[in-house]
Write a protein that holds these residues in place. Structure first.
Motif, PDB file in Angstrom:
ATOM      1  N   VAL A  61       0.842  -1.208   0.000  1.00 18.11           N
ATOM      2  CA  VAL A  61       0.000   0.000   0.000  1.00 18.11           C
ATOM      3  C   VAL A  61       0.874   1.253   0.000  1.00 18.11           C
ATOM      4  O   VAL A  61       0.566   2.232  -0.690  1.00 18.11           O
ATOM      5  CB  VAL A  61      -0.997  -0.025   1.181  1.00 18.11           C
ATOM      6  N   CYS A  65       0.844   4.282  -2.819  1.00 19.38           N
ATOM      7  CA  CYS A  65       0.728   5.713  -2.509  1.00 19.38           C
ATOM      8  C   CYS A  65       1.898   6.502  -3.094  1.00 19.38           C
ATOM      9  O   CYS A  65       1.693   7.554  -3.711  1.00 19.38           O
ATOM     10  CB  CYS A  65       0.635   5.925  -1.001  1.00 19.38           C
ATOM     11  N   LEU A 103      -4.647  -5.830  -5.669  1.00 21.58           N
ATOM     12  CA  LEU A 103      -4.486  -5.774  -4.215  1.00 21.58           C
ATOM     13  C   LEU A 103      -5.083  -6.992  -3.501  1.00 21.58           C
ATOM     14  O   LEU A 103      -4.474  -7.509  -2.571  1.00 21.58           O
ATOM     15  CB  LEU A 103      -5.077  -4.473  -3.668  1.00 21.58           C
TER      16      LEU A 103
END
Length: 170
Positions: A61, A65, A103
Motif C-alpha cells: 500500500v 501511494c 491488491l
C-alpha cells in the motif's frame, strides 16, 4: 490542454523521452506501443508487480501511494511537455490502477487465473469507464486527472476480484 488520442509525432516522442518524468509517465516505454497503449502499460505493470506483491500489505500500500504521487508529478510534467492533458502514451496510471486491481491477491491464494481475472477486470473498467470513472475522466485534468480515473477503475476491479475470490473459496 486537452485529451489526445492521436499517435505521437517524432518530436513529441523525443520530448517525452528527454526527461525522467516522461520515461516514467510513458510506463518505462510501454506507452510507446503503436496500438493499445493502455493494455501494454497494464501488461508491463505486471513485471514490477511480481516483486511488489511479495512485500506484504503495508509495504504494498505504501508503494501504491508513493507510485500515485510520483505519477501525478510525472504525468503533469509529461502532459505539459506534450501540450496535452492525457495522451494515450501516458500509461503510468495503468501501472497504479493495475496494482490496485491486484491488491486482493495480497490475501487471496495466488493463482494464474486470479491474476488474469484482475488484469481483465481492470482493463474492462478502465476502457468502459462506468460512472463515476468516466465522469472523473472528463472533468479532472492535469497529472492528478490522468491518475485518478485509473485509481477508481482499479478500486472497482479490486472489489470485484475480492468478491470473486470469496465466492470461489466457498
Amino acid at each position: 490542454m486537452n485529451v489526445e488520442r492521436k499517435k505521437l509525432t517524432s518530436e513529441q516522442r523525443r520530448t517525452l523521452l528527454e526527461s525522467p518524468a516522461g520515461w516514467l509517465a510513458c510506463g518505462l516505454g510501454s506507452g510507446l506501443a503503436p496500438v493499445a497503449q493502455g493494455t501494454f502499460g497494464s501488461l508491463a505493470a505486471l513485471i514490477p508487480w511480481w516483486w511488489l506483491h511479495r512485500l506484504g500489505v503495508p509495504a504494498y500500500v505504501a508503494m501504491l501511494c508513493i507510485g500515485f504521487v510520483i505519477g501525478v508529478w510525472a504525468c503533469e510534467i509529461a502532459g505539459r511537455r506534450l501540450r496535452v492533458d492525457d495522451h494515450r502514451s501516458l500509461v503510468w496510471d495503468e501501472f497504479i490502477g493495475q496494482w490496485i486491481a491486484l491488491l486482493p491477491l495480497q490475501w487471496l491464494p495466488f493463482s494464474w487465473p486470479m491474476l488474469a481475472a484482475g488484469f481483465v477486470l481492470f482493463r474492462l473498467f478502465d476502457v468502459s469507464k462506468p460512472w463515476p470513472i468516466g465522469w472523473v475522466d472528463r472533468r479532472v485534468k492535469g497529472g492528478f486527472g490522468v491518475m485518478i480515473d485509473d485509481v477508481i477503475a482499479g478500486v472497482f476491479a479490486a472489489i470485484v476480484l475480492a468478491l470473486l475470490g470469496y465466492l470461489l473459496a466457498r
